[in-house]
Design a protein around this motif. Structure first.
Motif, PDB file in Angstrom:
ATOM      1  N   GLU A  69       0.827  -1.205   0.000  1.00  0.00           N
ATOM      2  CA  GLU A  69       0.000   0.000   0.000  1.00  0.00           C
ATOM      3  C   GLU A  69       0.864   1.259   0.000  1.00  0.00           C
ATOM      4  O   GLU A  69       0.504   2.270  -0.624  1.00  0.00           O
ATOM      5  CB  GLU A  69      -0.937  -0.013   1.205  1.00  0.00           C
ATOM      6  CG  GLU A  69      -2.030  -1.079   1.114  1.00  0.00           C
ATOM      7  CD  GLU A  69      -2.886  -1.139   2.371  1.00  0.00           C
ATOM      8  OE1 GLU A  69      -2.514  -0.464   3.366  1.00  0.00           O
ATOM      9  OE2 GLU A  69      -3.917  -1.852   2.358  1.00  0.00           O
ATOM     10  N   ALA A  70       2.008   1.207   0.694  1.00  0.00           N
ATOM     11  CA  ALA A  70       2.916   2.366   0.696  1.00  0.00           C
ATOM     12  C   ALA A  70       3.472   2.619  -0.702  1.00  0.00           C
ATOM     13  O   ALA A  70       3.567   3.763  -1.160  1.00  0.00           O
ATOM     14  CB  ALA A  70       4.051   2.145   1.693  1.00  0.00           C
ATOM     15  N   ASP A  71       3.837   1.533  -1.409  1.00  0.00           N
ATOM     16  CA  ASP A  71       4.326   1.683  -2.789  1.00  0.00           C
ATOM     17  C   ASP A  71       3.238   2.264  -3.695  1.00  0.00           C
ATOM     18  O   ASP A  71       3.510   3.132  -4.541  1.00  0.00           O
ATOM     19  CB  ASP A  71       4.778   0.330  -3.337  1.00  0.00           C
ATOM     20  CG  ASP A  71       6.139  -0.072  -2.803  1.00  0.00           C
ATOM     21  OD1 ASP A  71       6.837   0.802  -2.265  1.00  0.00           O
ATOM     22  OD2 ASP A  71       6.500  -1.260  -2.915  1.00  0.00           O
ATOM     23  N   GLU A  72       2.019   1.781  -3.526  1.00  0.00           N
ATOM     24  CA  GLU A  72       0.916   2.289  -4.343  1.00  0.00           C
ATOM     25  C   GLU A  72       0.652   3.767  -4.049  1.00  0.00           C
ATOM     26  O   GLU A  72       0.374   4.549  -4.964  1.00  0.00           O
ATOM     27  CB  GLU A  72      -0.342   1.455  -4.083  1.00  0.00           C
ATOM     28  CG  GLU A  72      -0.238   0.019  -4.601  1.00  0.00           C
ATOM     29  CD  GLU A  72      -1.412  -0.840  -4.162  1.00  0.00           C
ATOM     30  OE1 GLU A  72      -2.230  -0.343  -3.340  1.00  0.00           O
ATOM     31  OE2 GLU A  72      -1.520  -1.997  -4.628  1.00  0.00           O
ATOM     32  N   GLN A  73       0.744   4.143  -2.774  1.00  0.00           N
ATOM     33  CA  GLN A  73       0.533   5.546  -2.416  1.00  0.00           C
ATOM     34  C   GLN A  73       1.611   6.434  -3.032  1.00  0.00           C
ATOM     35  O   GLN A  73       1.325   7.515  -3.555  1.00  0.00           O
ATOM     36  CB  GLN A  73       0.536   5.712  -0.895  1.00  0.00           C
ATOM     37  CG  GLN A  73       0.324   7.159  -0.433  1.00  0.00           C
ATOM     38  CD  GLN A  73       0.441   7.310   1.073  1.00  0.00           C
ATOM     39  OE1 GLN A  73       0.615   6.325   1.776  1.00  0.00           O
ATOM     40  NE2 GLN A  73       0.355   8.533   1.548  1.00  0.00           N
ATOM     41  N   ARG A  74       2.857   5.983  -2.984  1.00  0.00           N
ATOM     42  CA  ARG A  74       3.944   6.763  -3.585  1.00  0.00           C
ATOM     43  C   ARG A  74       3.744   6.886  -5.095  1.00  0.00           C
ATOM     44  O   ARG A  74       4.024   7.935  -5.680  1.00  0.00           O
ATOM     45  CB  ARG A  74       5.291   6.114  -3.285  1.00  0.00           C
ATOM     46  CG  ARG A  74       5.654   6.132  -1.803  1.00  0.00           C
ATOM     47  CD  ARG A  74       7.079   5.622  -1.589  1.00  0.00           C
ATOM     48  NE  ARG A  74       7.332   5.380  -0.180  1.00  0.00           N
ATOM     49  CZ  ARG A  74       7.413   4.181   0.375  1.00  0.00           C
ATOM     50  NH1 ARG A  74       7.276   3.096  -0.390  1.00  0.00           N
ATOM     51  NH2 ARG A  74       7.658   4.048   1.665  1.00  0.00           N
ATOM     52  N   ALA A  75       3.303   5.807  -5.727  1.00  0.00           N
ATOM     53  CA  ALA A  75       3.059   5.859  -7.174  1.00  0.00           C
ATOM     54  C   ALA A  75       1.966   6.865  -7.509  1.00  0.00           C
ATOM     55  O   ALA A  75       2.073   7.617  -8.490  1.00  0.00           O
ATOM     56  CB  ALA A  75       2.679   4.465  -7.686  1.00  0.00           C
ATOM     57  N   ARG A  76       0.901   6.881  -6.692  1.00  0.00           N
ATOM     58  CA  ARG A  76      -0.171   7.869  -6.922  1.00  0.00           C
ATOM     59  C   ARG A  76       0.353   9.284  -6.745  1.00  0.00           C
ATOM     60  O   ARG A  76       0.024  10.186  -7.522  1.00  0.00           O
ATOM     61  CB  ARG A  76      -1.326   7.599  -5.958  1.00  0.00           C
ATOM     62  CG  ARG A  76      -2.180   6.404  -6.312  1.00  0.00           C
ATOM     63  CD  ARG A  76      -3.492   6.417  -5.533  1.00  0.00           C
ATOM     64  NE  ARG A  76      -3.258   6.388  -4.095  1.00  0.00           N
ATOM     65  CZ  ARG A  76      -3.170   5.266  -3.387  1.00  0.00           C
ATOM     66  NH1 ARG A  76      -3.287   4.088  -3.994  1.00  0.00           N
ATOM     67  NH2 ARG A  76      -2.985   5.310  -2.077  1.00  0.00           N
ATOM     68  N   GLN A  77       1.164   9.494  -5.717  1.00  0.00           N
ATOM     69  CA  GLN A  77       1.712  10.823  -5.476  1.00  0.00           C
ATOM     70  C   GLN A  77       2.607  11.262  -6.625  1.00  0.00           C
ATOM     71  O   GLN A  77       2.556  12.424  -7.049  1.00  0.00           O
ATOM     72  CB  GLN A  77       2.479  10.841  -4.157  1.00  0.00           C
ATOM     73  CG  GLN A  77       1.600  10.721  -2.927  1.00  0.00           C
ATOM     74  CD  GLN A  77       2.407  10.601  -1.645  1.00  0.00           C
ATOM     75  OE1 GLN A  77       3.607  10.310  -1.666  1.00  0.00           O
ATOM     76  NE2 GLN A  77       1.745  10.813  -0.514  1.00  0.00           N
ATOM     77  N   ARG A  78       3.419  10.323  -7.133  1.00  0.00           N
ATOM     78  CA  ARG A  78       4.269  10.672  -8.280  1.00  0.00           C
ATOM     79  C   ARG A  78       3.439  11.033  -9.498  1.00  0.00           C
ATOM     80  O   ARG A  78       3.744  11.984 -10.223  1.00  0.00           O
ATOM     81  CB  ARG A  78       5.224   9.516  -8.611  1.00  0.00           C
ATOM     82  CG  ARG A  78       6.360   9.347  -7.633  1.00  0.00           C
ATOM     83  CD  ARG A  78       7.423   8.422  -8.200  1.00  0.00           C
ATOM     84  NE  ARG A  78       6.905   7.072  -8.417  1.00  0.00           N
ATOM     85  CZ  ARG A  78       6.964   6.097  -7.532  1.00  0.00           C
ATOM     86  NH1 ARG A  78       7.500   6.314  -6.342  1.00  0.00           N
ATOM     87  NH2 ARG A  78       6.495   4.889  -7.819  1.00  0.00           N
ATOM     88  N   ALA A  79       2.377  10.266  -9.728  1.00  0.00           N
ATOM     89  CA  ALA A  79       1.503  10.552 -10.871  1.00  0.00           C
ATOM     90  C   ALA A  79       0.842  11.916 -10.726  1.00  0.00           C
ATOM     91  O   ALA A  79       0.742  12.677 -11.694  1.00  0.00           O
ATOM     92  CB  ALA A  79       0.447   9.456 -11.006  1.00  0.00           C
TER      93      ALA A  79
END
Length: 521
Positions: free
Chosen positions: A129-139
């Motif tokens: 979930e942390a990786d997914e959150q970082r990916a969303r933030q980068r996007a």
């Protein structure tokens, strides 16, 4: 996910625990589940804060109560620094109300020490979930940057349009001043005004092409490009910096945009000088190289062949790997007053030429930027009229060029003049008719199909009424070809795609003149 995505990286676990036996039991659960990790164990706030900075954990596993520290404080310290690192409480005394409060305060999960069976799955889920959150933030950040970049392009387009209107009169004023041949000072002043106006218009056109995503093609001579760069850098090179320029062959020419490439090299050179506050060597090298398929990285269009290589090399401070990774990120800069757009603009310019960039930098040794611009097979030799195919050269035939844009008009006229034609210039259909009345009917008309003041259709109709019956070359955008049903009936009508390439223009001019039976002088 770090350590669990098959990339060989271990999960970095920061464990807050004062009981070594409890710590081993927790880690044993993770080992049994096959999680590959490295751990740092701390039990006080000072060690915890230091580990956050030095160890850079992927996840924190914390007991609730410690003699000199607490899990609540550990969570507070983490959230003050980072919001994306998972934090899991592992405690024997965490009640339901305390657990709910912990989650409200930013904890990711909680595990009871007497029931650690779901610890491994909780860790895996938290990391995922942390990786997914970082990916969303980068996007989201990339979207914001893209929107800001688009707004900047629109601003540049509007500003460039206004500046072009202000600069165009300089060309006419310069020509007028040069007419005073009996006063050499006025003549020199006229040449200066005209050249400054022309260069300004070229830079404005470059800004417009940036805003539109288009590029105007021309023949760029290597020697002229580096000479112009040298002139622009005069007065900017510190005394402590020695500048060296190595041009493999000044007459080598290739298709591109002189102004955009000049701006790119200028930007890289100024960056290089700023990277040498204590002095050093700025070297600009050129070469013709052959690139094989294995030179190109994944994601790059593989186009093996001959390339012009332009290199800007300094002996400055160099850049660390983390800066190199973000070098072409919009708005990323290491300068206090930087915009973070200079290198991105350079990369865009090189890409628009079908080329690519390579960067090599070593801290303490310096940086080298290499620009690779493709050479077509026929561009391996320079485009001097004396060495080109004689069939492309004119013999004083009169060609009337009707183009509204001053820079393009000037370039087309200069090209035709250089290859032996008598080229007349006109910025509108009305002016074209006035030219015919003053000079007679030309042997050929080259006309922009996208004129606004007096459309190409009306201009052609007016030319026919004035007795013109020979060939016409229409310059048109590939995405907006002329409607031939609206055009007057002509026996010899040719269309050339914009941006206009010099060789294509010259060949079509010869073809049109010969087809309309215009004899050579």
């Amino acid at each position: 996910m770090a350590g669990m995505g098959g990339q060989g990286q271990k999960v970095r676990i920061l464990q807050v625990e004062d009981n070594p036996l409890d710590a081993e039991l927790v880690l044993g659960e993770l080992e049994d589940d096959g999680i590959d990790f490295e751990v740092r164990l701390v039990e006080d706030e000072a060690a915890y804060a230091a580990a956050l900075d030095e160890f850079e954990p992927d996840i924190v596993l914390s007991d609730l109560s410690l003699p000199a520290f607490s899990g609540e404080r550990a969570l507070q310290v983490l959230r003050e620094r980072r919001s994306d690192i998972p934090f899991i409480f592992i405690s024997a005394t965490l009640g339901e109300e305390a657990a709910i409060e912990a989650l409200r305060n930013g904890a990711t999960d909680y595990i009871l020490k007497q029931n650690t069976a779901r610890l491994a799955s909780a860790v895996r889920r938290a990391l995922r979930e942390a990786d997914e959150q970082r990916a969303r933030q980068r996007a989201e950040q990339e979207l914001i940057r893209a929107q800001r970049f688009e707004s900047l392009a629109l601003l540049a387009g509007g500003l460039s349009h206004d500046l072009r209107n202000l600069l165009q009169p300089l060309l006419l004023a310069g020509d007028t001043l040069e007419d005073y041949a009996d006063d050499p000072r006025l003549s020199r002043l006229g040449a200066l005004v005209r050249d400054c106006g022309r260069r300004g218009l070229e830079m404005v056109s470059s800004m417009l092409s940036f805003a539109r995503g288009a590029r105007r093609a021309e023949q760029v001579k290597l020697g002229a490009l580096l000479e112009a760069l040298n002139l622009l850098l005069q007065g900017s090179v510190p005394r402590t910096v020695r500048m060296e320029v190595d041009v493999i062959d000044p007459d080598v020419a290739f298709e591109g945009n002189h102004t955009e490439l000049q701006q790119c090299l200028l930007n890289l050179s100024l960056n290089a000088m700023q990277a040498m506050p204590d002095g050093g060597v700025l070297r600009i090298e050129t070469d013709v190289v052959t690139l094989a398929d294995d030179f190109f990285a994944d994601g790059e269009d593989s186009a093996a062949g001959r390339y012009i290589r332009l290199s800007v090399i300094d002996t400055g401070q160099g850049m660390p790997p983390d800066v190199l990774q973000r070098l072409f990120e919009p708005f990323f800069t290491t300068k206090e007053a930087g915009t973070g757009l200079g290198l991105l603009s350079c990369k865009r310019i090189v890409a628009s030429h079908g080329g690519l960039m390579r960067v090599r930098s070593v801290v303490g040794e310096g940086t080298a930027f290499h620009l690779y611009l493709p050479l077509k097979a026929e561009e391996g030799e320079h485009l001097d009229p004396q060495v080109m195919d004689a069939s492309l050269q004119g013999e004083a035939e009169r060609v009337l060029v009707v183009v509204e844009e001053a820079v393009q008009l000037s370039l087309l006229v200069d090209t035709l003049d250089a290859y032996g034609y008598q080229a007349g210039a006109s910025q509108s259909g009305t002016a074209a008719l006035q030219w015919i009345e003053a000079h007679g009917v030309p042997d050929l008309v080259v006309m922009d199909a996208d004129m606004n003041l007096f459309t190409g259709v009306r201009t052609l109709a007016a030319l026919l009424e004035h007795g013109y019956s020979r060939a016409v070359l229409l310059l048109a955008r590939p995405d907006a070809p002329p409607n031939f049903d609206e055009l007057p009936q002509l026996d010899h009508l040719y269309v050339i795609d914009k941006p206009v390439q010099s060789r294509v223009l010259l060949r079509k001019v010869r073809e049109a003149l010969e087809a309309s039976d215009v004899p050579k002088a």
